[in-house]
Design a protein around this motif. Structure first.
Motif, PDB file in Angstrom:
ATOM      1  N   ALA A  81       0.813  -1.231   0.000  1.00 26.92           N
ATOM      2  CA  ALA A  81       0.000   0.000   0.000  1.00 26.92           C
ATOM      3  C   ALA A  81       0.840   1.272   0.000  1.00 26.92           C
ATOM      4  CB  ALA A  81      -0.929   0.012   1.200  1.00 26.92           C
ATOM      5  N   SER A  82       1.911   1.293   0.779  1.00 25.30           N
ATOM      6  CA  SER A  82       2.756   2.500   0.873  1.00 25.30           C
ATOM      7  C   SER A  82       4.020   2.111   1.640  1.00 25.30           C
ATOM      8  CB  SER A  82       2.021   3.600   1.648  1.00 25.30           C
ATOM      9  OG  SER A  82       1.970   3.243   3.017  1.00 25.30           O
ATOM     10  N   PRO A  83       5.054   2.923   1.550  1.00 25.97           N
ATOM     11  CA  PRO A  83       6.272   2.610   2.326  1.00 25.97           C
ATOM     12  C   PRO A  83       5.966   2.535   3.828  1.00 25.97           C
ATOM     13  CG  PRO A  83       6.698   4.344   0.719  1.00 25.97           C
ATOM     14  CD  PRO A  83       5.220   4.100   0.672  1.00 25.97           C
ATOM     15  N   GLY A  84       5.039   3.365   4.315  1.00 25.02           N
ATOM     16  CA  GLY A  84       4.684   3.344   5.739  1.00 25.02           C
ATOM     17  C   GLY A  84       4.034   2.032   6.131  1.00 25.02           C
ATOM     18  N   ASP A  85       3.157   1.516   5.277  1.00 25.45           N
ATOM     19  CA  ASP A  85       2.498   0.239   5.571  1.00 25.45           C
ATOM     20  C   ASP A  85       3.521  -0.903   5.552  1.00 25.45           C
ATOM     21  OD1 ASP A  85       0.345   2.066   4.633  1.00 25.45           O
ATOM     22  OD2 ASP A  85      -0.899   0.327   5.106  1.00 25.45           O
ATOM     23  N   PHE A  86       4.430  -0.824   4.574  1.00 25.36           N
ATOM     24  CA  PHE A  86       5.466  -1.858   4.484  1.00 25.36           C
ATOM     25  C   PHE A  86       6.289  -1.885   5.771  1.00 25.36           C
ATOM     26  CE2 PHE A  86       9.669  -3.427   3.664  1.00 25.36           C
ATOM     27  CZ  PHE A  86       9.469  -4.523   2.826  1.00 25.36           C
ATOM     28  N   GLU A  87       6.712  -0.692   6.185  1.00 26.67           N
ATOM     29  CA  GLU A  87       7.562  -0.590   7.377  1.00 26.67           C
ATOM     30  C   GLU A  87       6.828  -1.107   8.618  1.00 26.67           C
ATOM     31  OE1 GLU A  87       8.636   3.358   8.537  1.00 26.67           O
ATOM     32  OE2 GLU A  87      10.111   2.624  10.008  1.00 26.67           O
ATOM     33  N   ALA A  88       5.541  -0.795   8.711  1.00 25.12           N
ATOM     34  CA  ALA A  88       4.782  -1.231   9.893  1.00 25.12           C
ATOM     35  C   ALA A  88       4.722  -2.762   9.957  1.00 25.12           C
ATOM     36  CB  ALA A  88       3.382  -0.636   9.861  1.00 25.12           C
ATOM     37  N   VAL A  89       4.453  -3.396   8.811  1.00 25.43           N
ATOM     38  CA  VAL A  89       4.377  -4.867   8.806  1.00 25.43           C
ATOM     39  C   VAL A  89       5.746  -5.443   9.178  1.00 25.43           C
ATOM     40  CG1 VAL A  89       3.909  -6.928   7.417  1.00 25.43           C
ATOM     41  CG2 VAL A  89       2.479  -4.886   7.126  1.00 25.43           C
ATOM     42  N   GLN A  90       6.788  -4.853   8.596  1.00 19.67           N
ATOM     43  CA  GLN A  90       8.142  -5.355   8.856  1.00 19.67           C
ATOM     44  C   GLN A  90       8.515  -5.223  10.340  1.00 19.67           C
ATOM     45  OE1 GLN A  90      11.321  -3.172   6.935  1.00 19.67           O
ATOM     46  NE2 GLN A  90      12.041  -5.089   6.023  1.00 19.67           N
ATOM     47  N   LYS A  91       8.191  -4.067  10.924  1.00 23.06           N
ATOM     48  CA  LYS A  91       8.538  -3.840  12.335  1.00 23.06           C
ATOM     49  C   LYS A  91       7.743  -4.777  13.240  1.00 23.06           C
ATOM     50  CE  LYS A  91      11.540  -0.410  12.569  1.00 23.06           C
ATOM     51  NZ  LYS A  91      11.424   0.834  11.825  1.00 23.06           N
ATOM     52  N   ILE A  92       6.478  -5.004  12.902  1.00 22.89           N
ATOM     53  CA  ILE A  92       5.664  -5.927  13.715  1.00 22.89           C
ATOM     54  C   ILE A  92       6.228  -7.343  13.594  1.00 22.89           C
ATOM     55  CG2 ILE A  92       3.366  -6.997  13.903  1.00 22.89           C
ATOM     56  CD1 ILE A  92       2.214  -4.196  13.103  1.00 22.89           C
ATOM     57  N   ALA A  93       6.587  -7.714  12.361  1.00 21.19           N
ATOM     58  CA  ALA A  93       7.160  -9.052  12.148  1.00 21.19           C
ATOM     59  C   ALA A  93       8.398  -9.225  13.021  1.00 21.19           C
ATOM     60  CB  ALA A  93       7.501  -9.237  10.677  1.00 21.19           C
ATOM     61  N   ALA A 546       0.467  15.032   9.913  1.00 20.79           N
ATOM     62  CA  ALA A 546       1.447  13.969   9.632  1.00 20.79           C
ATOM     63  C   ALA A 546       1.020  13.201   8.389  1.00 20.79           C
ATOM     64  CB  ALA A 546       1.564  13.039  10.830  1.00 20.79           C
ATOM     65  N   THR A 547      -0.282  12.942   8.255  1.00 22.19           N
ATOM     66  CA  THR A 547      -0.766  12.148   7.123  1.00 22.19           C
ATOM     67  C   THR A 547      -0.615  12.920   5.824  1.00 22.19           C
ATOM     68  OG1 THR A 547      -2.327  11.172   8.630  1.00 22.19           O
ATOM     69  CG2 THR A 547      -2.737  10.780   6.304  1.00 22.19           C
ATOM     70  N   LEU A 548      -0.822  14.229   5.868  1.00 23.21           N
ATOM     71  CA  LEU A 548      -0.709  15.015   4.638  1.00 23.21           C
ATOM     72  C   LEU A 548       0.720  14.970   4.090  1.00 23.21           C
ATOM     73  CD1 LEU A 548      -2.890  18.191   5.296  1.00 23.21           C
ATOM     74  CD2 LEU A 548      -3.484  16.087   4.104  1.00 23.21           C
ATOM     75  N   GLN A 549       1.676  14.725   5.007  1.00 26.59           N
ATOM     76  CA  GLN A 549       3.075  14.681   4.556  1.00 26.59           C
ATOM     77  C   GLN A 549       3.427  13.337   3.919  1.00 26.59           C
ATOM     78  OE1 GLN A 549       5.197  15.591   8.153  1.00 26.59           O
ATOM     79  NE2 GLN A 549       4.383  17.676   8.224  1.00 26.59           N
ATOM     80  N   GLU A 550       2.515  12.327   4.131  1.00 26.78           N
ATOM     81  CA  GLU A 550       2.837  10.982   3.636  1.00 26.78           C
ATOM     82  C   GLU A 550       2.142  10.705   2.315  1.00 26.78           C
ATOM     83  OE1 GLU A 550       1.398   8.420   6.635  1.00 26.78           O
ATOM     84  OE2 GLU A 550       2.922   9.038   8.067  1.00 26.78           O
ATOM     85  N   GLN A 551       2.653   9.648   1.625  1.00 29.98           N
ATOM     86  CA  GLN A 551       1.998   9.200   0.400  1.00 29.98           C
ATOM     87  C   GLN A 551       0.676   8.530   0.783  1.00 29.98           C
ATOM     88  OE1 GLN A 551       4.497   6.422  -1.825  1.00 29.98           O
ATOM     89  NE2 GLN A 551       2.637   5.258  -2.265  1.00 29.98           N
ATOM     90  N   ARG A 552      -0.385   8.784   0.028  1.00 34.68           N
ATOM     91  CA  ARG A 552      -1.682   8.188   0.343  1.00 34.68           C
ATOM     92  C   ARG A 552      -1.615   6.688   0.066  1.00 34.68           C
ATOM     93  NH1 ARG A 552      -6.952  11.072  -0.208  1.00 34.68           N
ATOM     94  NH2 ARG A 552      -8.481   9.481   0.255  1.00 34.68           N
TER      95      ARG A 552
END
Ligand code: KIV
Ligand code: ZN
Length: 567
Positions: A81-93, A546-552
């Protein structure tokens, strides 16, 4: 008999007022026949609810709590979905997906790019899983995918085989299975199992089926899919007709052994099946469900591995962080779920709890008698109690929370566990602090125009102060804040409720605001509800900024991978 709780609640919906001008895995020691696997998708399908979006720290806090709850699988997000979503899954893993912790799963549309991203994100987990999906109903094939059944029958096993080349544990979902032709589902499921799927998940994507129909669908799959004994049957369902939990329980009777659900039932539209309702139904009525799992009716072995005593805490955490309030009459976790108002009921419960109670409040961790610390309690007692409550804070967060505790203990004779939880959540689980509310002061009364003054520290360190007059004290505060943080928005929900009973109770304020077509929430707790309201508003604005600064982020179900790839 415990004292009956009394709480105050104020709920208000507004479309006006504020604008800018104003444990274990599927491969665990117990085989799936012996119990039901709980697959939590709060962080994926739940986070798809409007306004429920969470930042990395919040996702990690929820994932840690889900591990304490002992869910079997955490669907941590949609990594593509986005680099932020990727990072969240990775950090949780990495942080939660330990050997003894849950399976960590990433969602992927049936495309190589999605699957590759999901595989990379879940890789740090000791037990990683990829969940890939492709629609199977004729409606979705014709209008969304623009593909024939033959094409879907070719793509799905190919993508499952690709996922299997990267990760061993693969789940496949035929999206909109509830409205799919079973005669097409059977060969599709056979093909993906042959290609390596270890779980086949049957989603009622639009919440259309009835319990008997859904149970029949699972029975049909059990009877007609040649290789079904090589996979676990899972179910996933939405609550558009309020039937998701009932559908799942019928599915269990017919062979489903994994339930995909969310805390408080949050999720797309009317939400997903609620974890707490499923788990407690299987707990309270285990003698009814035991025989469906081949056990004697009287067997006392739990049907799920959920630590039910963590349910209430998990519910509050998810509600606070997502800003999705729990309705008072919500089964299991609603404020009234264990309250007895009527005299007849109170009398009955006093004589024998069994007259009107089918489960103990304690069984979900709702301890009604938890008075703990006071003014003289020291830092050590404070830390020890927090650890007992399951909060492991960094030194910095502990210090901040201790200051808040001392302030509260000065105002309130008894500080309960509820208060401690509220303080900890308020101090440690906040949106990124771009703007900081340094000071808020209000003057109001029956003969005065409510007037508020605020001082706010901006992201570049400047201290700005402004004042405004409003219809009421909260309106005045929000108008004053809007004069400093000038971002157009519409307040769509404002709620205040007490953390504990009594006149000196802390008030928890939750707000939701809309900016363009997106919703943001804010939450705060304080003995002064005007102060809590101000902090909740600044917190929502911080989230917005914060969200406006990120990719949707991409929505996994609204755009197909084929459209994205121009196929
Ligand atoms: O509702 C649904 O069909 C889904 C799938 C992605 C499993 O969420
Ligand atoms: Zn869904």
């Amino acid at each position: 008999m415990k004292p009956l709780r009394f709480r105050w609640t104020v709920l208000m919906s507004s479309s006006s007022s504020q604008s800018s001008s104003s444990s274990q895995s599927s491969s665990s020691s117990q085989s799936p026949e012996e119990r039901i696997l709980i697959f939590d998708t709060t962080l994926r399908d739940g986070e798809q609810s409007p306004g429920a979006s969470l930042n990395l720290e919040e996702k990690l806090a929820i994932a840690r709590q889900l591990a304490r709850l002992q869910v079997d699988i955490i669907e941590a997000g949609f990594p593509f979905a986005s680099p932020g979503d990727f990072e969240a899954v990775q950090k949780i893993a990495d942080a939660v997906g330990t050997e003894t912790g849950p399976v960590i799963c990433g969602l992927a549309r049936a495309s190589r790019a999605d699957i590759k991203a999901a595989a990379a994100a879940v890789r740090p987990a000791a037990k990683p899983r990829i969940h890939t999906f492709l629609a199977s109903s004729d409606i979705h094939l014709k209008y969304k995918l623009k593909k024939t059944r033959q094409e879907v029958l070719a793509i799905a096993p190919e993508m499952v085989a690709y996922a299997k080349s990267l990760v061993e544990d693969i789940e496949f979902s035929p999206e909109d299975a509830g409205r799919s032709d079973p005669e097409f589902l059977y060969p599709l499921l056979e093909a993906v199992i042959d290609a390596g799927a270890t779980t086949v998940n049957i989603p009622d994507t639009v919440g259309f089926t009835t319990p008997a129909e859904f149970g029949g669908l699972i029975r049909g799959i059990k009877q007609n899919v040649r290789n079904i004994d090589q996979a676990i049957i899972s179910v996933h369902g939405h609550n558009d007709l309020g039937l998701a939990v009932a559908n799942f329980l019928c599915a269990v009777e017919n062979g489903a052994r994994q339930l995909e659900c969310t805390i408080n039932g949050i999720g797309e539209r009317a939400g997903n099946a609620a974890l707490e309702e499923l788990v407690m139904a299987l707990y309270v009525r285990r003698s009814y469900y035991n025989p469906f799992l081949g056990r004697p009716a009287a067997s006392d072995a739990p049907l799920t591995q959920i630590n039910t005593q963590e349910i209430y805490k998990t519910s509050r955490l998810v509600s606070n962080l997502t800003g999705m309030l729990v309705q008072p009459n919500k089964a299991i976790v609603g404020a009234n779920a264990f309250a007895h108002e009527s005299g007849i009921h109170q009398d009955g419960v006093l004589k024998n709890k069994l007259t009107y109670e089918i489960m103990d409040a304690e069984s979900i961790g709702l301890n009604t008698n938890r008075i703990t610390l006071g003014k003289l309690s020291g830092r050590n007692a404070f830390r020890t109690r927090l650890v007992e409550l399951g909060f492991e804070l960094s030194e910095d967060d502990l210090n901040k929370a201790f200051v808040r505790f001392k302030e509260l203990a000065d105002k309130k004779r008894e500080v309960t566990d509820w208060d401690l939880e509220a303080i900890v959540k308020d101090e440690t689980q906040q949106a990124p602090e771009l703007y900081k509310l340094e000071h808020v002061q209000v003057s109001c009364g029956d003969k005065a125009r409510p007037t508020a003054t605020v001082i706010i520290r901006t992201p570049d360190g400047a201290e700005l102060s402004d004042a405004a007059i409003g219809e009421g004290p909260v309106d005045a505060v929000y108008r004053a804040i809007n004069r400093v943080i000038d971002i157009p928005n519409e307040l769509i929900e404002f709620s205040v409720k007490s953390v504990t009973e009594g006149i000196d109770a802390m008030g928890e304020v939750t707000i939701r605001l809309r900016h363009e077509d997106r919703i943001f929430s804010g939450h705060s707790a304080n003995v002064d509800i005007i102060v809590a309201s101000a902090h909740a508003y600044v917190s929502a604005l911080n989230r917005l900024c914060a969200t406006l600064q990120e990719q949707r982020p991409l929505h996994p179900q609204r755009e197909t991978a084929f459209q994205a790839a121009g196929v």
